[in-house]
Design an enzyme around this catalytic site. Structure first.
Site, PDB file in Angstrom:
ATOM      1  N   GLU A 171       0.823  -1.149   0.114  1.00 23.67           N
ATOM      2  CA  GLU A 171      -0.093  -0.051   0.047  1.00 23.67           C
ATOM      3  C   GLU A 171       0.808   1.428   0.067  1.00 23.67           C
ATOM      4  O   GLU A 171       0.730   2.141   1.028  1.00 23.67           O
ATOM      5  CB  GLU A 171      -0.859  -0.098   1.249  1.00 23.67           C
ATOM      6  CG  GLU A 171      -1.905  -1.220   1.325  1.00 23.67           C
ATOM      7  CD  GLU A 171      -2.388  -1.135   2.823  1.00 23.67           C
ATOM      8  OE1 GLU A 171      -2.090  -0.510   3.654  1.00 23.67           O
ATOM      9  OE2 GLU A 171      -3.540  -1.874   2.752  1.00 23.67           O
ATOM     10  N   PRO A 172       1.749   1.461  -1.023  1.00 22.55           N
ATOM     11  CA  PRO A 172       2.547   2.632  -0.850  1.00 22.55           C
ATOM     12  C   PRO A 172       1.693   3.783  -1.439  1.00 22.55           C
ATOM     13  O   PRO A 172       0.823   4.134  -2.415  1.00 22.55           O
ATOM     14  CB  PRO A 172       3.414   2.243  -2.173  1.00 22.55           C
ATOM     15  CG  PRO A 172       2.837   1.482  -3.148  1.00 22.55           C
ATOM     16  CD  PRO A 172       1.889   0.724  -2.184  1.00 22.55           C
ATOM     17  N   ARG A 197       2.105  20.420   5.401  1.00 18.37           N
ATOM     18  CA  ARG A 197       2.935  19.371   6.061  1.00 18.37           C
ATOM     19  C   ARG A 197       3.921  20.247   6.850  1.00 18.37           C
ATOM     20  O   ARG A 197       4.104  19.814   8.015  1.00 18.37           O
ATOM     21  CB  ARG A 197       3.742  18.697   4.935  1.00 18.37           C
ATOM     22  CG  ARG A 197       2.516  17.756   4.096  1.00 18.37           C
ATOM     23  CD  ARG A 197       3.341  16.677   3.421  1.00 18.37           C
ATOM     24  NE  ARG A 197       4.079  15.803   4.205  1.00 18.37           N
ATOM     25  CZ  ARG A 197       5.291  15.729   4.287  1.00 18.37           C
ATOM     26  NH1 ARG A 197       6.097  16.789   3.838  1.00 18.37           N
ATOM     27  NH2 ARG A 197       5.821  14.947   5.101  1.00 18.37           N
ATOM     28  N   TYR A 231       3.474  18.809  10.563  1.00 15.38           N
ATOM     29  CA  TYR A 231       4.659  17.796  11.007  1.00 15.38           C
ATOM     30  C   TYR A 231       6.061  18.303  11.158  1.00 15.38           C
ATOM     31  O   TYR A 231       6.982  17.533  11.163  1.00 15.38           O
ATOM     32  CB  TYR A 231       4.976  16.781   9.968  1.00 15.38           C
ATOM     33  CG  TYR A 231       3.559  15.827   9.396  1.00 15.38           C
ATOM     34  CD1 TYR A 231       2.596  15.511  10.119  1.00 15.38           C
ATOM     35  CD2 TYR A 231       3.124  15.930   8.166  1.00 15.38           C
ATOM     36  CE1 TYR A 231       1.291  14.742   9.661  1.00 15.38           C
ATOM     37  CE2 TYR A 231       1.957  15.396   7.395  1.00 15.38           C
ATOM     38  CZ  TYR A 231       1.129  14.888   8.414  1.00 15.38           C
ATOM     39  OH  TYR A 231       0.057  14.223   7.683  1.00 15.38           O
ATOM     40  N   CYS A 289      -3.474  34.137   7.839  1.00 11.13           N
ATOM     41  CA  CYS A 289      -3.333  34.776   9.191  1.00 11.13           C
ATOM     42  C   CYS A 289      -3.186  33.720  10.463  1.00 11.13           C
ATOM     43  O   CYS A 289      -3.698  33.601  11.412  1.00 11.13           O
ATOM     44  CB  CYS A 289      -4.498  35.420   9.535  1.00 11.13           C
ATOM     45  SG  CYS A 289      -5.035  36.756   8.119  1.00 11.13           S
ATOM     46  N   TYR A 314       0.399  14.112   0.256  1.00 12.70           N
ATOM     47  CA  TYR A 314      -0.146  14.677   1.473  1.00 12.70           C
ATOM     48  C   TYR A 314       0.020  16.069   1.315  1.00 12.70           C
ATOM     49  O   TYR A 314       0.347  16.910   2.169  1.00 12.70           O
ATOM     50  CB  TYR A 314       0.303  14.094   2.815  1.00 12.70           C
ATOM     51  CG  TYR A 314       0.251  12.569   2.672  1.00 12.70           C
ATOM     52  CD1 TYR A 314      -0.775  11.893   2.770  1.00 12.70           C
ATOM     53  CD2 TYR A 314       1.445  11.676   2.507  1.00 12.70           C
ATOM     54  CE1 TYR A 314      -0.835  10.739   2.988  1.00 12.70           C
ATOM     55  CE2 TYR A 314       1.425  10.437   2.320  1.00 12.70           C
ATOM     56  CZ  TYR A 314       0.068  10.012   2.908  1.00 12.70           C
ATOM     57  OH  TYR A 314       0.065   8.198   2.797  1.00 12.70           O
TER      58      TYR A 314
HETATM   59  C1  LIG Z   1      -1.672   6.043   4.853  1.00 17.26           C
HETATM   60  C2  LIG Z   1      -1.608   4.607   4.660  1.00 17.26           C
HETATM   61  C3  LIG Z   1      -0.646   4.250   3.580  1.00 17.26           C
HETATM   62  C4  LIG Z   1       0.402   4.986   2.772  1.00 17.26           C
HETATM   63  O1  LIG Z   1       1.254   5.511   3.528  1.00 17.26           O
HETATM   64  P1  LIG Z   1       2.621   5.832   2.773  1.00 17.26           P
HETATM   65  O2  LIG Z   1       3.402   6.340   3.913  1.00 17.26           O
HETATM   66  O3  LIG Z   1       2.154   7.238   2.029  1.00 17.26           O
HETATM   67  O4  LIG Z   1       3.082   4.831   1.985  1.00 17.26           O
HETATM   68  C5  LIG Z   1      -0.933   2.776   3.334  1.00 17.26           C
HETATM   69  N1  LIG Z   1      -1.626   2.121   4.490  1.00 17.26           N
HETATM   70  C6  LIG Z   1      -2.421   2.487   5.266  1.00 17.26           C
HETATM   71  C7  LIG Z   1      -3.267   1.648   6.144  1.00 17.26           C
HETATM   72  C8  LIG Z   1      -2.490   3.770   5.602  1.00 17.26           C
HETATM   73  O5  LIG Z   1      -3.115   4.258   6.372  1.00 17.26           O
END
Ligand SMILES: *Cc1c(COP(=O)(O)O)cnc(C)c1O
Length: 427
Positions: free
Chosen positions: A276-277, A315, A319, A347, A376
């Site tokens: 899940e990148p 960001r 962060y 502001c 993001y």
């Molecule tokens: C946000 C998220 C991702 C992606 O994270 P990256 O740091 O952008 O790769 C993958 N899986 C889950 C469950 C997430 O919450």
């Protein structure tokens, strides 16, 4: 980043001068490179060559439909965290059987939508809690279908990243503690409308050190063996996202080294894989093009006041994130760099992109690029201070297209209505 480089004195996105985009579209504007998206997606898919891995791109990093469509055409699936993101993925042509639904707060309506998507329903729900498991069982049973699920395991591993983007520690809200996993799978096996066929972990974002993955995958492999011994028919392992990128001289992990860890711990289990990148694919594929509105000299400080603000790119405020900032006009070889605070017009004191950043001489009207703003960034933008969302531009070779236009004030107020009694209320 080869996709954004100086040519003939001007910063280009692929073959397009950013000055031309600024002229056509105005600033601020997000600019994304197709070549960069392709390169990053391909680097990851090639690292996993020979393994049965679905790359489910995390839509929350950048949900622009053109970006999704391009990644989908390269073969990507989608990892979504809301019904809205699922609809974006479907609209971009990503098949339901390549969609994974994650997130700690899925509602019954969202579950129904995902179970019905494209008639077949989605590939997998990543369940994060027992109450969610029970609700999903109920919703699926009502619809007369079976929900394929993974349970998100919280491995209690420190991802060694910023505390606001670490998700795999015991104190984080995500997933089920690994010590309770067998018990919850046993419960899931008994529930109607639920088919537990996968396990899921996601320990955090912007990981630049692979050691936490090594530890997580080792723990996960042990758990998979235990669950199989318990009779859970696991067919898929979802390893989450989190691979970091270079913002500020960090060494970004090599996707091949990451894949080697998967080969070491996970591949021998003989399961399908899901990844899940998000950031890894889009982070360095975009920048925020902005204009300098004023240069303000205050005592010893130089402020560059931009036409982009924290509403466009939050960001740094959220962060303390670092983004590279460069002049679009290539600085002369002998240009003198001096520190500047780069700020927006919003502001809020937090509306600061960088403090004391060495930058060449800049004047009002000059263009700057805030780098590594593909992930993001637009996805987290708001209209605070009634600032229209920055448009998004996609570049391919020497062509570019506006893939999301800048809204007008009419667009921004179209959802508002005035009650007829309001005028009378004043009299
Ligand atoms: C946000 C998220 C991702 C992606 O994270 P990256 O740091 O952008 O790769 C993958 N899986 C889950 C469950 C997430 O919450």
């Amino acid at each position: 980043m080869p996709w954004f480089s100086y040519r003939e004195g001007v910063l280009h996105a692929e073959g397009v001068p950013l000055s031309a985009i600024a002229k056509a579209v105005g600033t601020p504007a997000y600019v994304y490179s197709v070549a960069a998206l392709t390169d990053r997606y391909t680097a990851l898919s090639e690292a996993f060559a020979g393994l049965p891995a679905l790359i489910a791109y995390a839509v929350k990093a950048n949900g622009n439909l053109a970006v999704l469509r391009h990644l989908g055409s390269l073969g990507a699936g989608a990892d979504v965290v809301s019904a809205g993101e699922m609809q974006l993925a479907l609209k971009a042509g990503i098949a339901p059987n390549k969609i994974i639904f994650a997130g700690v707060g899925k509602t019954a309506d969202e579950m129904r939508a995902a179970l019905r998507a494209g008639n077949t329903g989605i590939l997998q729900f990543n369940v994060e809690s027992e109450p969610e498991l029970h609700l999903l069982s109920q919703v699926a049973t009502e619809l007369g279908v079976v929900a394929p699920i993974a349970i998100r395991i919280n491995p209690d591993i420190d991802a060694k990243t910023h505390k606001k983007i670490t998700t795999g520690k015991a104190e984080n809200k995500f997933g089920i503690p690994i010590a309770r996993a067998r018990e919850i799978y046993a419960e899931a096996m008994k529930l109607p409308g639920i088919k537990p066929l996968a396990v899921h972990v996601h320990i955090g974002s912007q990981l630049t050190d692979l050691a936490p993955y090594d530890a997580t995958f080792a723990r996960l492999a042990d758990l998979v063996r235990e669950l199989r011994a318990d009779g859970v028919p696991l067919a898929r392992i979802d390893l989450g996202g989190g691979l970091g990128i270079r913002y500020d001289g960090e060494t970004a992990p090599d996707p091949r080294a990451y894949a080697d860890l998967v080969r070491k711990h996970i591949a021998p289990l003989g399961c399908e894989l899901a990844l899940e990148p998000g950031r890894f694919i889009v982070g360095n594929a975009g920048l925020l093009l902005c204009g300098v509105t004023y240069v303000k000299q205050a005592d010893a400080k130089r402020f560059l006041i931009l036409d982009a603000g924290m509403n466009d790119l939050i960001r740094p405020a959220l962060y303390e994130a670092h983004h590279g900032i460069v002049s679009v006009a290539e600085p002369a070889a002998d240009a003198v760099y001096a520190p500047a605070d780069v700020v927006g017009p919003v502001c809020e004191t937090g509306d600061t992109f960088a403090e004391e950043r060495p930058l060449p001489p800049m004047q009002a009207g000059d263009l700057l690029a805030i780098l590594s703003a593909g992930a993001y960034s637009a996805a987290m933008a708001s209209t605070y201070n009634a600032r229209p969302l920055a448009p998004e531009v996609l570049v391919h070779g020497d062509r570019f297209a506006i893939v999301r236009r800048r809204p007008t004030i009419e667009d921004m107020t179209v959802l508002e209505t005035q009650p007829t009694w309001l005028d009378k209320a004043a009299s």
